[in-house]
Design an enzyme around this catalytic site. Structure first.
Site, PDB file in Angstrom:
ATOM      1  N   SER A 115      -9.569   1.813   3.004  1.00  9.87           N
ATOM      2  CA  SER A 115      -8.754   2.583   2.089  1.00  9.87           C
ATOM      3  C   SER A 115      -7.721   1.740   1.337  1.00  9.87           C
ATOM      4  O   SER A 115      -7.164   2.201   0.344  1.00  9.87           O
ATOM      5  CB  SER A 115      -8.024   3.700   2.845  1.00  9.87           C
ATOM      6  N   LYS A 119       0.854  -1.194   0.000  1.00 11.19           N
ATOM      7  CA  LYS A 119       0.000   0.000   0.000  1.00 11.19           C
ATOM      8  C   LYS A 119       0.889   1.242   0.000  1.00 11.19           C
ATOM      9  O   LYS A 119       1.883   1.297   0.732  1.00 11.19           O
ATOM     10  CB  LYS A 119      -0.900  -0.028   1.239  1.00 11.19           C
ATOM     11  N   SER A 155      -9.586  -0.371   7.246  1.00 15.13           N
ATOM     12  CA  SER A 155      -9.072  -0.282   5.878  1.00 15.13           C
ATOM     13  C   SER A 155      -8.373  -1.515   5.333  1.00 15.13           C
ATOM     14  O   SER A 155      -8.077  -1.560   4.140  1.00 15.13           O
ATOM     15  CB  SER A 155      -8.127   0.899   5.755  1.00 15.13           C
TER      16      SER A 155
HETATM   17  N1  GLN Z   1     -12.938   4.501   6.625  1.00 15.09           N
HETATM   18  C1  GLN Z   1     -12.165   4.935   7.744  1.00 15.09           C
HETATM   19  C2  GLN Z   1     -11.754   6.365   7.550  1.00 15.09           C
HETATM   20  O1  GLN Z   1     -12.055   6.895   6.548  1.00 15.09           O
HETATM   21  C3  GLN Z   1     -11.021   4.031   8.008  1.00 15.09           C
HETATM   22  C4  GLN Z   1      -9.840   4.280   7.167  1.00 15.09           C
HETATM   23  C5  GLN Z   1      -8.654   3.430   7.537  1.00 15.09           C
HETATM   24  O2  GLN Z   1      -8.761   2.427   8.235  1.00 15.09           O
HETATM   25  N2  GLN Z   1      -7.498   3.884   7.105  1.00 15.09           N
HETATM   26  O3  GLN Z   1     -11.143   6.972   8.377  1.00 15.09           O
END
Ligand code: GLN
EC number: 6.3.5.7
Length: 456
Positions: A127, A52, A151
């Protein structure tokens, strides 16, 4: 082979922000040479992995899918990347993500959207959407994602693969570009529990360069998970929130199927409650933006990546320093990142700190206490990962609240610091994958893998 699969999938899936053709081939040749020379090879020798784009890599860009970091090449590898490389893995590229990991669909990326390999009109989740799609598209057998509020687990569920968020502190955060430091954790994503166990083995363990890394022994995950099954385990089912509008029947069905599989395998299924779970999302959406607003202050136009053109700075009414900061940040960050910075700055400001940030910390303690109490009664908790299977691209981009509600079932594990895994749990009526989630007490990743292993 992996590079060919990436080339074939990029036009429709766009899982990668950078493909490392040259360095990957060199690394593969080096492994080959070692093999021919009869040298002992690492446990991941020759394995193509995707990373990532929030994890630092010394030989390729790290952009966090943001214009702010376009062209930035860190001078070092994140500890997890260095560990994978020293185990012999070959990094084939960096994967697309929501900008700075803020989002649940990979649509806030400045590098274009990623398609879900099961149906390219749907999001891969986020994400870590690129990391999940790269595995689901057959480009790599293993990828590294990060999970601040879901994410790793959400895109794993949307893409029909397995994703594990380790215990907070199990895996080093050194070289992981911080979003919310008290919640961020990197973890492995792969087709199967076995693959994820192998990935975790390579990543996990104490790192003196991360002050929150836990100095605890790392189990030998593969034999440990195979040594026992779920007979005699007590698995608590989490049903809170499941009968709300907007929860797909396929999610309830997958959970019911998982319950019966575990029961057949000899586990005892009981009901369990985490009384403060309705406060998970509001608590998370105070704490995460507060930490983000502080962490992202380092992107100021001077230190990394994007800086607005000199002519624009000269033309501004404010002084040149302030103009450089504000115009670079205005031009470098996308709108979701700006929203988080504004929310976080507001909640941390004098007069509001106690009402929001401090209050959220107190609720976070209650949430952790719920977990501690529940794990007095059960060995594992079983629940959903996402409210629905993969949704359509653009469906939620104009509605931040709808996007935040994707995190309904996942942020608890981050707030409490416990490990959690998303497992493929079946398909909906149109054939999209649906996940189920297991959560375990801190440092009990083996228990997740053991149960996942009998389930898969
Ligand atoms: N959807 C969550 C956010 O937007 C989690 C994102 C993540 O785990 N990086 O903050």
């Amino acid at each position: 082979q992996s590079l060919a699969a990436i080339r074939a999938s990029q036009p429709t899936i766009n899982a990668f922000t950078h493909v490392a053709e040259e360095t990957a081939m060199q690394a593969a040749e080096a492994v080959d040479a070692d093999r021919k020379a009869g040298k002992t090879l690492g446990p991941l020798a020759g394995l193509p992995v995707a990373i990532k784009d929030v994890l630092c890599t010394s030989d390729m860009p790290t952009t966090c899918s943001s214009k702010m970091l376009e062209g930035f090449v860190p001078p070092y590898d994140a500890t997890v990347v260095a560990r994978l490389k020293s185990a012999g893995a070959i990094v084939v590229g960096k994967t697309n993500m929501d900008e700075f990991a803020m989002g649940a669909s990979t649509e806030t990326s400045a590098m274009g959207v990623t398609g879900n390999p099961w149906d390219t009109t749907k999001t891969p989740g986020g994400s870590s959407g690129g990391a999940a799609a790269a595995v689901a598209a057959g480009a790599v057998p293993l990828s590294l994602g990060t999970d601040t509020g879901g994410s790793i687990r959400q895109p794993a569920a949307f893409c029909g693969i397995t994703g594990l968020k380790p215990t907070y502190g199990r895996v080093s955060r050194y070289g992981l570009v911080a979003f919310a430091s008290s919640l961020d954790q990197a973890g492995p994503m792969g087709w199967s529990v076995d693959d994820v166990a192998i990935g975790l083995q390579a990543m996990a363990g104490y790192d003196p360069r991360d002050s929150t890394s836990v100095n605890a022994e790392v189990p030998d995950f593969t034999p440990a998970m195979a040594a026992e099954d779920v007979r005699g385990m007590r698995i608590g089912v989490l049903r809170e929130g499941l009968d709300q509008d907007g929860i797909s029947p396929a999610v309830r069905d997958a959970l019911a199927t998982a319950e019966s599989v575990f029961r057949e395998q000899g586990a005892e299924i009981v009901e369990v409650e985490l009384p403060h779970s309705k406060y998970w999302v509001p608590t998370y959406y105070v704490i995460a933006p507060c930490e983000a607003s502080s962490n992202l202050s380092r992107f100021d136009g001077a230190h990394y990546g994007y800086r607005v053109a000199d002519a624009e700075i000269a033309a501004a009414d404010s002084g040149p320093l302030e103009a450089m900061y504000s115009l670079s940040r205005a031009g470098g960050f996308g709108s979701e990142v700006k929203r988080r910075i504004m929310v976080g700055t507001y909640a941390l400001s004098e007069g509001y700190y106690d009402a929001y940030y401090n209050q959220a910390l107190k609720v976070r303690r209650l949430i952790r206490n719920d977990y501690d109490a529940a794990f007095q009664q059960v060995d594992l908790m079983l629940g959903p990962v996402t409210p629905s299977p993969a949704f359509a691209l653009n469906e939620k981009t104009d509605d931040p609240i709808a996007m935040y509600l994707c995190d309904l079932f996942t942020v608890g594990a981050n707030l409490a610091g416990v490990p959690a895994i998303s497992l493929p749990g079946g398909f909906d009526a149109v054939g999209l994958p649906v996940g189920v989630q297991l959560q375990a007490p801190v440092m009990e990743e083996t228990r997740l893998l053991r149960a996942g292993n009998v389930f898969q």
